[in-house]
Design an enzyme around this catalytic site. Structure first.
Site, PDB file in Angstrom:
ATOM      1  N   LEU A 152      52.409 -42.492  49.427  1.00  0.00           N
ATOM      2  CA  LEU A 152      51.690 -41.969  48.256  1.00  0.00           C
ATOM      3  C   LEU A 152      50.331 -41.393  48.699  1.00  0.00           C
ATOM      4  CD1 LEU A 152      52.527 -41.887  45.189  1.00  0.00           C
ATOM      5  CD2 LEU A 152      50.783 -43.639  44.844  1.00  0.00           C
ATOM      6  N   GLY A 153      50.419 -40.469  49.646  1.00  0.00           N
ATOM      7  CA  GLY A 153      49.210 -39.745  50.060  1.00  0.00           C
ATOM      8  C   GLY A 153      49.025 -38.552  49.147  1.00  0.00           C
ATOM      9  N   ARG A 154      48.432 -37.501  49.708  1.00  0.00           N
ATOM     10  CA  ARG A 154      48.158 -36.305  48.879  1.00  0.00           C
ATOM     11  C   ARG A 154      49.457 -35.730  48.330  1.00  0.00           C
ATOM     12  NH1 ARG A 154      45.364 -35.581  53.654  1.00  0.00           N
ATOM     13  NH2 ARG A 154      43.098 -35.396  53.517  1.00  0.00           N
ATOM     14  N   ILE A 155      50.444 -35.532  49.218  1.00  0.00           N
ATOM     15  CA  ILE A 155      51.682 -34.877  48.791  1.00  0.00           C
ATOM     16  C   ILE A 155      52.503 -35.816  47.903  1.00  0.00           C
ATOM     17  CG2 ILE A 155      53.874 -33.888  49.605  1.00  0.00           C
ATOM     18  CD1 ILE A 155      52.275 -32.833  52.062  1.00  0.00           C
ATOM     19  N   ARG A 175      51.977 -48.322  53.288  1.00  0.00           N
ATOM     20  CA  ARG A 175      51.523 -49.465  54.077  1.00  0.00           C
ATOM     21  C   ARG A 175      50.821 -50.491  53.182  1.00  0.00           C
ATOM     22  NH1 ARG A 175      48.528 -46.657  58.902  1.00  0.00           N
ATOM     23  NH2 ARG A 175      48.267 -45.328  57.102  1.00  0.00           N
ATOM     24  N   SER A 176      49.967 -49.972  52.271  1.00  0.00           N
ATOM     25  CA  SER A 176      49.301 -50.922  51.368  1.00  0.00           C
ATOM     26  C   SER A 176      49.224 -50.329  49.964  1.00  0.00           C
ATOM     27  CB  SER A 176      47.894 -51.239  51.872  1.00  0.00           C
ATOM     28  OG  SER A 176      47.203 -50.041  52.045  1.00  0.00           O
ATOM     29  N   ILE A 230      61.009 -34.235  52.478  1.00  0.00           N
ATOM     30  CA  ILE A 230      60.125 -33.098  52.765  1.00  0.00           C
ATOM     31  C   ILE A 230      59.069 -33.536  53.790  1.00  0.00           C
ATOM     32  CG2 ILE A 230      60.465 -31.787  50.631  1.00  0.00           C
ATOM     33  CD1 ILE A 230      57.464 -34.070  51.043  1.00  0.00           C
ATOM     34  N   ARG A 232      59.455 -35.450  57.588  1.00  0.00           N
ATOM     35  CA  ARG A 232      59.948 -35.032  58.899  1.00  0.00           C
ATOM     36  C   ARG A 232      61.371 -35.549  59.042  1.00  0.00           C
ATOM     37  NH1 ARG A 232      56.373 -32.015  58.846  1.00  0.00           N
ATOM     38  NH2 ARG A 232      54.632 -31.781  60.288  1.00  0.00           N
ATOM     39  N   GLU A 261      65.026 -29.684  64.654  1.00  0.00           N
ATOM     40  CA  GLU A 261      64.980 -28.323  64.098  1.00  0.00           C
ATOM     41  C   GLU A 261      64.954 -27.283  65.206  1.00  0.00           C
ATOM     42  OE1 GLU A 261      61.590 -28.337  61.507  1.00  0.00           O
ATOM     43  OE2 GLU A 261      62.429 -29.950  60.312  1.00  0.00           O
ATOM     44  N   HIS A 279      62.851 -25.908  56.596  1.00  0.00           N
ATOM     45  CA  HIS A 279      61.458 -26.366  56.754  1.00  0.00           C
ATOM     46  C   HIS A 279      60.464 -25.319  56.213  1.00  0.00           C
ATOM     47  CE1 HIS A 279      58.609 -29.115  59.273  1.00  0.00           C
ATOM     48  NE2 HIS A 279      58.051 -28.708  58.148  1.00  0.00           N
TER      49      HIS A 279
HETATM   50  O1  GLV Z   1      55.522 -29.630  57.748  1.00  0.00           O
HETATM   51  C1  GLV Z   1      54.520 -29.057  57.483  1.00  0.00           C
HETATM   52  C2  GLV Z   1      53.206 -29.500  57.845  1.00  0.00           C
HETATM   53  O2  GLV Z   1      53.062 -30.542  58.492  1.00  0.00           O
HETATM   54  O3  GLV Z   1      52.241 -28.799  57.499  1.00  0.00           O
END
Ligand code: GLV
Length: 313
Positions: A152-155, A175-176, A230, A232, A261, A279
């Site tokens: 649950l970071g920015r993306i 992680r937390s 989305i 890796r 890839e 990608h």
């Molecule tokens: O996969 C895309 C990025 O890391 O920017």
């Protein structure tokens, strides 16, 4: 004054290449017929490396460049950079966060909808003229489903916001626990998968998250579950994903990333319940320009002794 030497590891966005070459002495590694000779002749001039998700700066490259000061990756992901080596050698590292968040989150939701509503199959159905012979079958509903987000970071947060707008309930694994987040936290990813109808991988690739989606997680998601990745490719145990799909232990998958890839597991190519993207999460004109500008601004800041815009190290 002599221009500063910058090494680009592989072809990227044209605009970035052009803008770098007007400001710096740009070396393009992929155009060098003999790498050994290239490094013998030029390594001492190179003060910056510009990499991306295909090729960053590993320990070998960093060791070849005695005057390296900064690695700038045209990506948010840092998994192609040996961060420990950079730390040890006092090499600064910058990436391109924030500017790509919306695009990647949009693609995640696009994949979810494409799998559930069978968008690619529908497209083929109309284009092949099959519609004239009868109606297309049914898809599955997104609104109201439970979505589990890994990271649950920015993306991940941007994805959560989007699926909330679809009336989905959101859980996450990190992680937390994030005190500000109003979503259900699951300390264990198997638990998250067991409580989700759709699991979306949106975390950074690290040693801890390598193959975080394994057989146990896929089985917890279950035969009606959908996996979207989305992040890796290496976040997912690909052979296990293929088996789960072939054996009907998972309903479908939407993937933008793969372990090797541009290679994609052969068996996925023939599956209708899988949507595969090459990608392209952040690949829009607008975002690629913003990412390129950020790479350039970071390099200019570094070489003018100004604070970096998006420092990692
Ligand atoms: O996969 C895309 C990025 O890391 O920017």
């Amino acid at each position: 004054m002599e221009k500063i030497g910058v090494l680009m590891t592989n072809p990227m966005f044209n605009y970035l290449e052009q803008e770098l070459s007007t400001r710096f002495n740009l070396f393009k590694l992929w155009t060098q017929p003999c790498k050994t000779k290239f490094f013998q002749e030029n390594s001492s001039y190179i003060k910056a490396v510009v990499g991306n998700t295909k090729c960053g700066a590993d320990a070998e490259l960093i060791d070849l460049l005695p005057n390296l000061e900064i690695v700038a990756t045209y990506s948010v992901g840092l998994d192609k950079i040996d961060l420990n080596k950079c730390k040890d050698k006092g090499v600064r590292v910058v990436n391109t966060p924030d500017v790509l968040t919306d695009d990647v989150a949009d693609v995640a939701v696009g994949l979810v909808l494409a799998v559930l509503r069978r968008v690619c199959e529908c497209d083929g159905f109309v284009k092949s003229g099959k519609w004239k012979n009868g109606d297309f079958g049914l898809g599955a509903k997104l609104s109201g489903k439970s979505v589990g987000i890994v990271g649950l970071g920015r993306i991940g947060s941007a994805i959560a916001k989007r699926v909330e707008a679809f009336g989905c309930s959101v859980g996450y694994n990190c992680r937390s626990q994030k005190p500000q987040a109003n979503y259900k936290y699951h300390a264990n990813i198997v638990d998250l998968a067991a409580n989700s109808q759709i699991l979306i991988v949106a975390c950074a690739l690290t040693e801890e998250t390598h193959q975080i989606v394994n057989r146990k997680v896929l089985d917890a998601l279950g035969p009606n579950g959908i996996l979207v990745n989305i992040g890796r490719g290496a976040h997912v145990d690909e052979p296990e994903l293929v088996s789960a799909l072939l054996e009907g232990r998972l309903a479908g998958a939407g993937l933008d990333v793969y372990e090797n890839e541009p290679e994609v597991p052969e068996q996925l190519l023939g599956l209708n319940n899988v949507v595969l993207l090459p990608h392209v999460g952040s690949d829009t004109e607008e975002t690629c320009k913003a990412m390129a500008d950020l790479v350039i601004e970071n390099l200019e800041a570094h070489f003018s002794n100004n604070p970096l815009l998006t420092p990692v190290i």
